[in-house]
Design a protein around this motif. Structure first.
Motif, short mmCIF file in Angstrom:
data_model
loop_
_atom_site.label_atom_id
_atom_site.label_comp_id
_atom_site.label_asym_id
_atom_site.label_seq_id
_atom_site.Cartn_x
_atom_site.Cartn_y
_atom_site.Cartn_z
N VAL A 120 -8.80 0.92 -7.00
CA VAL A 120 -7.68 1.17 -6.09
C VAL A 120 -6.64 0.05 -6.11
CG1 VAL A 120 -8.91 2.72 -4.53
CG2 VAL A 120 -9.01 0.25 -4.15
N LEU A 121 -7.07 -1.16 -6.50
CA LEU A 121 -6.11 -2.24 -6.67
C LEU A 121 -5.56 -2.17 -8.08
CD1 LEU A 121 -4.71 -4.77 -5.53
CD2 LEU A 121 -6.59 -6.12 -6.48
N LYS A 122 -4.29 -1.86 -8.21
CA LYS A 122 -3.70 -1.59 -9.52
C LYS A 122 -3.23 -2.84 -10.24
CE LYS A 122 -4.42 2.71 -8.67
NZ LYS A 122 -5.60 3.36 -9.29
N SER A 123 -2.81 -3.87 -9.51
CA SER A 123 -2.29 -5.06 -10.18
C SER A 123 -2.34 -6.25 -9.24
CB SER A 123 -0.85 -4.84 -10.66
OG SER A 123 0.03 -4.67 -9.55
N VAL A 124 -2.37 -7.45 -9.85
CA VAL A 124 -2.26 -8.71 -9.11
C VAL A 124 -1.26 -9.58 -9.84
CG1 VAL A 124 -3.43 -10.83 -8.43
CG2 VAL A 124 -4.62 -8.67 -8.22
N GLU A 125 -0.24 -10.02 -9.12
CA GLU A 125 0.75 -10.92 -9.68
C GLU A 125 0.44 -12.33 -9.18
OE1 GLU A 125 3.19 -10.30 -11.78
OE2 GLU A 125 2.91 -8.13 -11.86
N ALA A 126 0.29 -13.27 -10.12
CA ALA A 126 0.06 -14.67 -9.78
C ALA A 126 0.96 -15.54 -10.64
CB ALA A 126 -1.40 -15.04 -9.96
N ARG A 127 1.47 -16.59 -10.06
CA ARG A 127 2.41 -17.46 -10.76
C ARG A 127 1.66 -18.51 -11.58
NH1 ARG A 127 4.28 -22.22 -8.86
NH2 ARG A 127 3.51 -21.72 -6.77
N LYS B 169 0.84 -1.19 0.00
CA LYS B 169 0.00 0.00 0.00
C LYS B 169 0.88 1.24 0.00
CE LYS B 169 -2.53 3.44 2.03
NZ LYS B 169 -2.06 4.67 2.68
N SER B 170 0.63 2.12 -0.96
CA SER B 170 1.35 3.39 -1.04
C SER B 170 0.38 4.47 -1.46
CB SER B 170 2.50 3.30 -2.04
OG SER B 170 3.16 4.55 -2.17
N GLY B 171 0.14 5.43 -0.57
CA GLY B 171 -0.82 6.48 -0.88
C GLY B 171 -2.21 5.91 -1.03
N SER B 172 -2.81 6.09 -2.20
CA SER B 172 -4.16 5.57 -2.43
C SER B 172 -4.15 4.35 -3.34
CB SER B 172 -5.03 6.66 -3.07
OG SER B 172 -4.48 7.08 -4.32
N ALA B 173 -2.98 3.76 -3.56
CA ALA B 173 -2.84 2.64 -4.49
C ALA B 173 -2.46 1.36 -3.75
CB ALA B 173 -1.81 2.95 -5.56
N LEU B 174 -3.03 0.24 -4.21
CA LEU B 174 -2.74 -1.08 -3.67
C LEU B 174 -2.24 -1.98 -4.79
CD1 LEU B 174 -6.02 -1.61 -1.61
CD2 LEU B 174 -3.84 -0.80 -0.72
N THR B 175 -1.34 -2.91 -4.44
CA THR B 175 -0.95 -3.98 -5.35
C THR B 175 -0.96 -5.29 -4.57
OG1 THR B 175 1.42 -3.67 -4.92
CG2 THR B 175 0.47 -2.47 -6.78
N MET B 176 -1.19 -6.39 -5.28
CA MET B 176 -1.28 -7.70 -4.63
C MET B 176 -0.34 -8.67 -5.33
SD MET B 176 -3.23 -9.28 -2.21
CE MET B 176 -4.90 -8.65 -2.25
N ASP B 177 0.31 -9.53 -4.52
CA ASP B 177 1.22 -10.53 -5.05
C ASP B 177 0.82 -11.89 -4.47
OD1 ASP B 177 3.33 -12.16 -5.81
OD2 ASP B 177 4.86 -10.65 -5.42
N LEU B 178 0.45 -12.83 -5.35
CA LEU B 178 0.01 -14.16 -4.94
C LEU B 178 1.02 -15.23 -5.34
CD1 LEU B 178 -3.72 -13.93 -6.15
CD2 LEU B 178 -2.78 -13.19 -3.96
N ARG B 179 2.21 -14.84 -5.75
CA ARG B 179 3.14 -15.78 -6.37
C ARG B 179 3.71 -16.82 -5.42
NH1 ARG B 179 6.87 -11.51 -9.52
NH2 ARG B 179 6.51 -10.42 -7.53
#
Length: 582
Positions: free
Chosen positions: A317-324, A264-274
């Motif tokens: 607000v969720l900008k990206s999701v990384e999944a393997r 979480k940075s400012g108003s942006a979220l990113t998710m990593d599921l790898r």
């Protein structure tokens, strides 16, 4: 918000109310026109309105429904889509996870104004009873790839001028064990979409296409602004990690781990599921997507600001999701997917935990996964050779109130007994709240349910009960919910314990399947729960007298409060009052 949308606020509110009313009407039409009990009784269908770019404008929200239009737009440019076109798909792989298993079929129609300008789309999908595969219901733990689970349809145009192609319908019903039911439910989805299209056209005609387009842009922008403010002001910048395990014995593993990292940075979220575990060869795999994960997060942001409307703005607000690729949350084609709900719920638990960490506990406690138990009757001729019992669970407690009891999803329902018994060779002999399964806390987790099903003919049982070994955790000092449990009482009187995920357990006429679902996690220290609330729980059967004393410090005997013993257990009266006020 400084953007000038041109249309006055009152007009925008009127048009938005019209869009929301159109979705409400879709729900009613589909429920009344459908043929199967899955639609009519269980309400396992969803619908919504999307803009010309496929962005969600308003929808009946479960934990699905985002991203339904993009798979169509990727194959059919908007300029080629004509009034009255009908689109259809059910394939998780060719839709990039917009749907997650083959029985969820999507029907989509465009809405144009009188001049032919594309206003957007009406989309609906529902879980049909059977679409082919190894077993009735298009789902079995015998499946080793998606071909075993039914017929996969990529996004295709299946009708024009509001009429479905007869050739397509013949193929659809020919590949189902219940052709009348799938045809009826499919036409119900189509009727709902057509009604919605007519309502959107009427809005554009009454208020003008410009006002309609302006309202859509405004409501999405407003939700984006609210969601960004919530993330910026109520969540702390940082990196958060969560891991949730599920029972992996069916796949030959002790457990399967879903791992998620939120930045979480400012108003942006990113998710990593790898870091999640590898995919398995049984149908527990879940095809995660950016749109679906966005919806998981947006639905929890409502806890932090109830004014938030869930549309594409809230999702952004969720900008990206990384999944393997090759993992349990991004399996490689053609891995089986039917029973993906257990892994999907584990991801939802991770998301709730991550947001709880980022908000210092101001988040709902996680909820367990619902129960499905399929009874297959090989000696009974079609059209109903199987019955899929579905049961709710207790949901997690909230920072402001107890978790709801016995809820199957967010919009679906449990089957009523008077619908089950006339249509299937079973008898429901017990149906009650499971005492003490709601996680203890200042706010109690919701309780699960017990349902005893006696089979009247020889059959097999394939259960999907989550949380039989790993409970839903509590939040902010709350306790975990109770575990699910499956037992079979044989006619001999012997009672057998069985795992929650199993394949084709033999049952004989007269045997009883005892299905007990799990409870949601509690929120906050149980000793801060008001004494009167604990007493009410005991009197109403949600909490036993033993647990009231052991976990809450409230001493109840024969339904009456023992104030002296409670005072000794909870501490001085002024300290108890202070805790309860807090």
């Amino acid at each position: 918000m400084t953007q000038d949308f041109g249309t006055d606020l009152i007009t925008r509110e009127v048009v938005l109310s019209g869009i929301r009313a159109a979705v409400d009407e879709m729900e009613v039409v589909i429920g009344r026109a459908a043929m199967s009990p899955i639609f009519r009784e269980k309400k396992d269908y969803f619908m919504g309105v999307y803009d010309p770019d496929g962005r969600m404008v308003h929808a009946l929200i479960g934990l699905s429904g985002a991203g339904l239009v993009q798979p169509v737009l990727e194959r059919y440019p908007a300029a080629s889509i004509k009034p009255g076109d009908i689109f259809f798909y059910n394939d998780p792989y060719s839709s990039a996870g917009a749907v997650q298993h083959l029985p969820d079929v999507v029907v989509l129609m465009p809405a144009h104004d009188r001049d032919g300008t594309l206003l957007g789309f009406a989309a609906a999908y529902g879980h049909v009873e059977d679409i082919g595969g190894l077993r009735h219901g298009s789902g079995s733990f015998d499946a080793r790839d998606i071909f075993n689970e039914g017929i996969a349809y990529p996004p295709i145009r299946v009708g024009q001028d509001f009429e479905v192609f007869e050739e397509f319908m013949r193929v659809l019903v020919r590949n189902s064990r219940v052709p009348d039911l799938i045809k009826g439910d499919w036409r119900a989805l189509m009727a709902g979409c057509r009604l919605c299209v007519e309502r959107l056209q009427a809005l554009a005609s009454r208020w003008g296409t410009g006002a309609y387009e302006d309202t859509v842009a405004w409501t999405i922008a407003r939700s984006a602004a609210i969601a960004e403010r919530v993330v910026r002001e109520q969540m702390v910048d940082g990196r958060y990690v969560s891991r949730q395990k599920i029972d992996g014995r069916l796949a030959g593993r002790e457990s399967i781990t879903v791992a998620a990292e939120l930045s979480k940075s400012g108003s942006a979220l990113t998710m990593d599921l790898r870091e999640s575990d590898d995919q398995v060869d049984v149908p527990l795999n879940y095809m995660s997507s950016l749109a679906g994960t966005r919806l998981l997060i947006a639905s929890l942001l409502l806890v932090l600001d109830e004014k938030l409307l869930i549309n594409e703005g809230a999702l952004s607000v969720l900008k990206s999701v990384e999944a393997r690729p090759g993992s349990i949350v991004r399996p490689n084609y053609p891995a089986p997917l039917f029973a993906r709900s257990t892994v999907k719920n584990a991801l939802a638990v991770c998301v709730a935990d991550l947001l709880s960490q980022a908000t210092s506990g101001r988040m709902n406690a996680p909820s367990p996964v619902y129960c499905v138990a399929t009874f297959s009757f090989p000696g009974i001729n079609p059209p109903r050779p199987a019955f899929a019992e579905t049961l709710g669970v207790g949901l997690g407690a909230r920072s402001f109130g107890d978790g709801p009891d016995v809820i199957y999803g967010h919009a679906s329902r449990n089957y009523p007994v008077d619908q089950v018994e006339p249509g299937h060779p079973v008898r429901i002999e017990r149906y009650e709240i499971r005492q003490d399964t709601g996680g203890a806390g200042q706010y109690r987790g919701g309780c699960g349910v017990r349902r005893d099903v006696r089979v009247l003919v020889d059959c097999t049982l394939t259960p999907r009960l989550g949380n039989t070994t790993i409970p839903s955790p509590g939040v902010a000092g709350g306790h975990p919910g109770g575990l699910a449990r499956l037992r079979i009482q044989r006619t001999s009187g012997v009672v057998e314990e069985h795992p929650g995920l199993a394949n084709s357990i033999p049952m004989q006429a007269g045997d009883v399947a005892i299905l007990e679902t799990s409870g949601g996690g509690g929120w906050g220290d149980p000793r801060r729960r008001p004494t009167e609330a604990v007493l009410r729980d005991v009197r109403e059967g949600f909490v036993s007298e033993e647990q009231a004393q052991a976990l809450y410090g409230v001493c109840v005997e024969n339904g009456a409060l023992d104030r002296e013993r409670t005072s000794l257990a909870r501490g001085p009266a002024d300290a108890v009052a202070a805790r309860e006020r807090a």
